[in-house]
Scaffold this motif. Structure first.
Motif, PDB file in Angstrom:
ATOM      1  N   UNK A  90      41.940  35.397  32.975  1.00 18.03           N
ATOM      2  CA  UNK A  90      42.396  34.075  33.619  1.00 18.03           C
ATOM      3  C   UNK A  90      43.591  33.673  33.141  1.00 18.03           C
ATOM      4  N   UNK A  91      44.050  33.912  31.789  1.00 16.90           N
ATOM      5  CA  UNK A  91      45.275  33.461  31.408  1.00 16.90           C
ATOM      6  C   UNK A  91      46.459  34.305  31.884  1.00 16.90           C
ATOM      7  N   UNK A  92      46.239  35.673  31.995  1.00 17.87           N
ATOM      8  CA  UNK A  92      47.199  36.596  32.327  1.00 17.87           C
ATOM      9  C   UNK A  92      47.419  36.476  33.824  1.00 17.87           C
ATOM     10  N   UNK A  93      46.412  36.096  34.575  1.00 20.38           N
ATOM     11  CA  UNK A  93      46.603  35.780  36.049  1.00 20.38           C
ATOM     12  C   UNK A  93      47.893  34.652  36.355  1.00 20.38           C
ATOM     13  N   UNK A  94      47.644  33.849  35.518  1.00 20.35           N
ATOM     14  CA  UNK A  94      48.625  32.560  35.678  1.00 20.35           C
ATOM     15  C   UNK A  94      49.850  33.089  35.386  1.00 20.35           C
ATOM     16  N   UNK A  95      50.144  33.961  34.330  1.00 18.03           N
ATOM     17  CA  UNK A  95      51.410  34.350  34.128  1.00 18.03           C
ATOM     18  C   UNK A  95      51.862  35.235  35.375  1.00 18.03           C
ATOM     19  N   UNK A  96      51.087  36.248  35.826  1.00 21.26           N
ATOM     20  CA  UNK A  96      51.434  36.900  37.112  1.00 21.26           C
ATOM     21  C   UNK A  96      51.679  36.062  38.102  1.00 21.26           C
ATOM     22  N   UNK A  97      50.940  34.961  38.477  1.00 25.19           N
ATOM     23  CA  UNK A  97      51.317  34.232  39.459  1.00 25.19           C
ATOM     24  C   UNK A  97      52.516  33.601  39.510  1.00 25.19           C
ATOM     25  N   UNK A  98      53.023  33.356  38.137  1.00 29.77           N
ATOM     26  CA  UNK A  98      54.445  32.714  37.859  1.00 29.77           C
ATOM     27  C   UNK A  98      55.334  33.666  38.474  1.00 29.77           C
ATOM     28  N   UNK A 138      54.148  38.372  17.737  1.00 30.19           N
ATOM     29  CA  UNK A 138      53.592  38.659  16.219  1.00 30.19           C
ATOM     30  C   UNK A 138      51.964  38.887  16.346  1.00 30.19           C
ATOM     31  N   UNK A 139      51.431  39.195  17.389  1.00 28.32           N
ATOM     32  CA  UNK A 139      50.146  38.891  17.683  1.00 28.32           C
ATOM     33  C   UNK A 139      49.329  39.946  16.598  1.00 28.32           C
ATOM     34  N   UNK A 140      49.856  41.084  16.434  1.00 21.96           N
ATOM     35  CA  UNK A 140      49.489  42.014  15.303  1.00 21.96           C
ATOM     36  C   UNK A 140      49.044  41.421  13.996  1.00 21.96           C
ATOM     37  N   UNK A 141      49.861  40.498  13.510  1.00 22.55           N
ATOM     38  CA  UNK A 141      49.663  39.822  12.500  1.00 22.55           C
ATOM     39  C   UNK A 141      48.434  39.058  12.283  1.00 22.55           C
ATOM     40  N   UNK A 142      47.658  38.590  13.497  1.00 18.17           N
ATOM     41  CA  UNK A 142      46.567  38.016  13.728  1.00 18.17           C
ATOM     42  C   UNK A 142      45.513  39.141  13.901  1.00 18.17           C
ATOM     43  N   UNK A 143      45.822  40.350  13.929  1.00 14.20           N
ATOM     44  CA  UNK A 143      44.813  41.436  14.194  1.00 14.20           C
ATOM     45  C   UNK A 143      44.611  41.629  15.683  1.00 14.20           C
ATOM     46  N   UNK A 144      45.528  41.111  16.536  1.00 15.15           N
ATOM     47  CA  UNK A 144      45.441  41.066  18.006  1.00 15.15           C
ATOM     48  C   UNK A 144      46.574  41.642  18.449  1.00 15.15           C
ATOM     49  N   UNK A 145      46.656  41.911  19.884  1.00 15.33           N
ATOM     50  CA  UNK A 145      47.778  42.327  20.577  1.00 15.33           C
ATOM     51  C   UNK A 145      48.214  41.056  21.665  1.00 15.33           C
ATOM     52  N   UNK A 146      49.301  41.102  22.434  1.00 13.31           N
ATOM     53  CA  UNK A 146      49.709  40.339  23.256  1.00 13.31           C
ATOM     54  C   UNK A 146      48.655  40.131  24.316  1.00 13.31           C
ATOM     55  N   UNK A 147      48.307  39.035  24.914  1.00 11.66           N
ATOM     56  CA  UNK A 147      47.221  38.895  25.845  1.00 11.66           C
ATOM     57  C   UNK A 147      47.638  38.331  27.221  1.00 11.66           C
ATOM     58  N   UNK A 148      49.089  37.858  27.294  1.00 11.78           N
ATOM     59  CA  UNK A 148      49.517  37.518  28.564  1.00 11.78           C
ATOM     60  C   UNK A 148      50.508  38.137  29.346  1.00 11.78           C
ATOM     61  N   UNK A 149      50.431  39.418  29.157  1.00  4.49           N
ATOM     62  CA  UNK A 149      51.154  40.347  29.898  1.00  4.49           C
ATOM     63  C   UNK A 149      52.412  41.103  28.917  1.00  4.49           C
ATOM     64  N   UNK A 150      52.442  40.732  27.698  1.00  3.22           N
ATOM     65  CA  UNK A 150      53.415  41.263  26.833  1.00  3.22           C
ATOM     66  C   UNK A 150      53.298  42.924  26.585  1.00  3.22           C
TER      67      UNK A 150
END
Ligand SMILES: NC(=O)c1ccc[n+]([C@@H]2O[C@H](COP(=O)([O-])OP(=O)(O)OC[C@H]3O[C@@H](n4cnc5c(N)ncnc54)[C@H](O)[C@@H]3O)[C@@H](O)[C@H]2O)c1
Length: 722
Positions: A90-98, A138-150
């Motif tokens: 849902x979040x990455x869709x907004x970035x795509x629509x932009x 820096x998402x990796x520092x939180x144990x994550x990866x980018x989630x909005x299309x990075x």
């Protein structure tokens, strides 16, 4: 105005340019749920605006967008993985629509553009930044990866190899670096940012820049030949496997996701990213690292509050004793800009203190992190002296003389009679009760503990120990001074061992029990380092702390908690001490220390230690890794729980950070309370009950059983307290 939300607006300017401006009500712009709603509505408004010809994204704050709202993560990530995928989509869709708006788009970037903030700029066709920019993922520092299309846009913009480097290190990049690699299209002075962005956008609107051609690669598969593909990903994976290790899955999942998505268009690649993000969000490492971020905010928040409450600012300090700790404290204070008098009773010690400080600075210069001018400035901030004369007008004193109650009492009384009535006096004692040291002072309200960790310039923690007479003003001023020194202070109440050593010694006792029962100390170290993740196993840590110091502390702890922490008969630590094996300081302890032919330090298990233990311990026996971990960690966690119950430490957040910053508790486990909660309170209790017969340190408190029964979390109790 074509759209006005709570945290962003879209306004039609002259020439058909829409300014999409992030300007949240709080102090920074971040992507929280409400901002996403605004963002989606703003995109609709732009698409429906017939007069719009181009879009410029700006910020109304000193920083562009600092990222996603991390405080929402832990709650959100409680959802199962299959529900998290649609959530992040849902979040990455907004970035795509932009990104799909059929007009040229540009980001005018100032200050921080991190995580979601960086991804917002990547969804634009062009990026102009000012010289203050700090941009990265820096998402990796939180144990994550980018989630909005990075993970989709960045490799298609700057190449997979560069993008993997950005994402797997999580580093923020300065404007020039980001320009060089192609993330930015231009860098200008802050005052020129708006005009530069407008001018570039107008060129795109006028057809002088081909914005469609610029956008197109972001919508397509990555253009990599088979060889390039293999070279890029194999090299990256090799490096990540060596650096991140098995406890930190995020960098590897990120590179695997980019690789799997390389042959796909944006929609396919985004689906990969959505799945990878959800997978990582469910890992224990992500929970732990997000927890650390939040707990660090708690500590910083408290230090900031103390800074505001403190009626006394520390502009000049003194340290008594120029030994290992005194020299380090002098360096740290001077380095962070508070001039400090360093007093000792002998000249050689002063020389050594200064040489230590100069040594740290020289290393920094060699590594390019400092220069000769800064080095001279720091050293000039340290005034060595043998007399109390120059101590008279200081705001705070840190006593760091030898660990002897009589010497300390004499030194503290002496200095109290020299300084002004409102000066604060602190002690860096590691074992002596603050109330005991305060007993003979005329102004005990101005006195508290200020416990640094060795080496001072590297260890972030300072325990500020409140005695029964210490005033709130004193605590506030000392917390503020510690923060000014660049440290993370936690306030703890006076008790034997304070907080960190109080919980460390039951852990050491668990270790001693094991060795007495025939465990090989090298096997224990290996499990605790490789499997549990401590930087040093218990035997090695004891050698580094000093066997003499550890033996002394064991005595103090057993006097303080005579039943629970009674000294063990034939304690291996005492055995080494009696045999003058003091650890690293004299080159022999559990291990023998030396140097090889090239002058590199060596550490080998000491035959003598094995021989000594063979005479005083049971026959050699193998213990399973789980058994070893349980027998060391249960006593530590139980003691942390006791400290929380007794109010020695105020919150689970501080309890976790204390061990992270003071002992190097493995970050992927988040801290002792996060570890307890990740195991599950019921599971921990069941595990501890199996070992309860071994002694009180293994027996869980009634309070913990209550928490488990009522399904509570120590972190939610923190929220209630706040
Ligand atoms: N070394 C550690 O790892 C560590 C960690 C935390 C806290 N501490 C505590 O810090 C304090 C200092 O420890 P250290 O390891 O730096 O000891 P150290 O032996 O290296 O230094 C002590 C210094 O105090 C000086 N001194 C003695 N009497 C003095 C006096 N009357 N006035 C001024 N100086 C005097 C000595 O000349 C010496 O230079 C102790 O209380 C210790 O428990 C040590």
């Amino acid at each position: 105005m074509i759209f006005q939300g709570n945290s962003l607006s879209a306004q039609l300017l002259d020439d058909g340019i829409v300014e999409l401006k992030y300007d949240a009500q709080g102090s920074v712009n971040k992507f929280d749920q409400a901002t996403f709603e605004d963002f989606r509505a703003a995109v609709d408004a732009i698409n429906n605006c017939a007069d719009a010809k181009g879009v410029m994204v700006t910020s109304g704050k000193p920083a562009f967008i600092v990222g996603a709202d991390i405080t929402e993560f832990l709650e959100t990530f409680k959802q199962p993985e299959d529900q998290l995928i649609p959530w992040v989509k849902t979040a990455s869709d907004v970035f795509d629509s932009f990104e799909d708006i059929q007009l040229p788009t540009i980001a005018a970037i100032n200050g921080f553009a991190l995580g979601g903030g960086c991804e917002m700029t990547l969804a634009c066709d062009y990026r102009v930044a000012d010289t203050t920019v700090n941009i990265g993922l820096p998402e990796v520092k939180l144990g994550l990866m980018p989630g909005f299309g990075g993970t989709v846009r960045l490799p298609r913009l700057i190449g997979a190899d560069n993008a993997v480097e950005w994402m797997s290190t999580g580093k923020a990049h300065k404007a020039e670096q980001a320009l060089a690699v192609g993330v930015l299209d231009a860098v200008v002075k802050p005052e020129a940012l708006r005009d530069a962005a407008l001018s570039m956008l107008k060129s795109a609107i006028d057809g002088k820049l081909d914005w469609r051609a610029k956008r197109q690669p972001k919508l397509e598969p990555l253009r990599l030949s088979k060889i390039e593909h293999m070279m890029t990903f194999n090299t990256c994976k090799g490096m990540i496997a060596a650096k991140a290790g098995k406890h930190y899955p995020a960098p590897m999942v990120t590179v695997n996701t980019i690789e799997a998505a390389a042959g796909l268009d944006r929609a396919g690649a985004m689906a990969m990213e959505n799945a990878g993000f959800a997978k990582l969000a469910k890992t224990e490492a992500a929970t732990a690292q997000i927890g650390i971020f939040m707990a660090d905010q708690v500590i910083k928040g408290k230090a900031k509050k103390a800074g505001k409450q403190a009626t006394k600012a520390v502009n000049k300090a003194a340290v008594l004793g120029a030994g290992i700790m005194g020299g380090g404290i002098a360096y740290q204070s001077a380095y962070k800009g508070t001039p400090i008098i360093m007093k000792d009773i002998n000249d050689q010690a002063l020389d050594l203190g200064l040489t230590t400080a100069a040594g740290i600075l020289t290393k920094q210069v060699e590594r390019g992190r400092s220069n000769a001018k800064k080095m001279a400035k720091v050293l000039n901030n340290i005034t060595p002296t043998l007399s109390y004369d120059s101590v008279k007008d200081v705001d705070v004193v840190v006593e760091a003389v030898v660990e002897n109650p009589k010497v300390k009492a004499a030194v503290l009384a002496e200095v109290e009679s020299v300084v002004s009535d409102d000066a604060i006096v602190t002690s860096n004692t590691s074992t002596i009760s603050i109330d005991l040291l305060a007993k003979d002072l005329k102004r005990p309200e101005n006195f508290c503990g200020m416990h640094f960790f060795n080496p001072v310039h590297k260890m972030p923690l300072v325990e500020v120990i409140r005695g029964k007479d210490t005033s709130d003003e004193t605590v506030a001023a000392v917390v503020a001074y510690a923060a000014k020194m660049g440290k993370s202070p936690i306030v703890v109440n006076d008790c034997p061992g304070f907080y960190v050593n109080r919980v460390l010694f039951p852990y050491f006792a668990g270790f001693s029990h094991l060795v007495l029962e025939g465990a090989d100390f090298t096997a224990v170290d290996k499990v605790m380092e490789k499997q549990f993740g401590w930087p040093m196993g218990p035997a090695y840590l004891l050698d580094v702390v000093g066997i003499d110091t550890a033996d002394h502390c064991t005595g103090v702890m057993s006097a303080g908690f005579p039943t629970r922490m009674a000294k063990l008969e034939n304690d291996p630590v005492s055995t080494l001490y009696r045999n003058e094996r003091y650890g690293q300081k004299n080159g022999k302890g559990f291990y023998d220390y030396g140097t090889d032919k090239r002058g590199k330090p060596t550490k080998v298990p000491a035959e003598t230690a094995f021989e000594l233990f063979a005479a005083s311990c049971s026959d050699k026996k193998d213990f399973a890794a789980d058994d070893i971990i349980a027998r060391l960690m249960i006593p530590l966690v139980n003691e942390v729980v006791r400290c929380l119950e007794e109010g020695v430490v105020a919150s689970a957040a501080e309890a976790d950070m204390g061990l992270l910053y003071g002992l190097g508790f493995p970050p992927f486990r988040g801290g002792p309370i996060r570890y307890l909660e990740t195991l599950g309170l019921d599971n921990f209790i069941a595990m501890a009950d199996k070992y309860a017969h071994l002694g009180e340190i293994y027996q869980v408190t009634d309070g913990l059983r209550e928490m488990a029964k009522s399904g509570q979390s120590y972190f939610s109790t923190d929220v209630k307290k706040a």
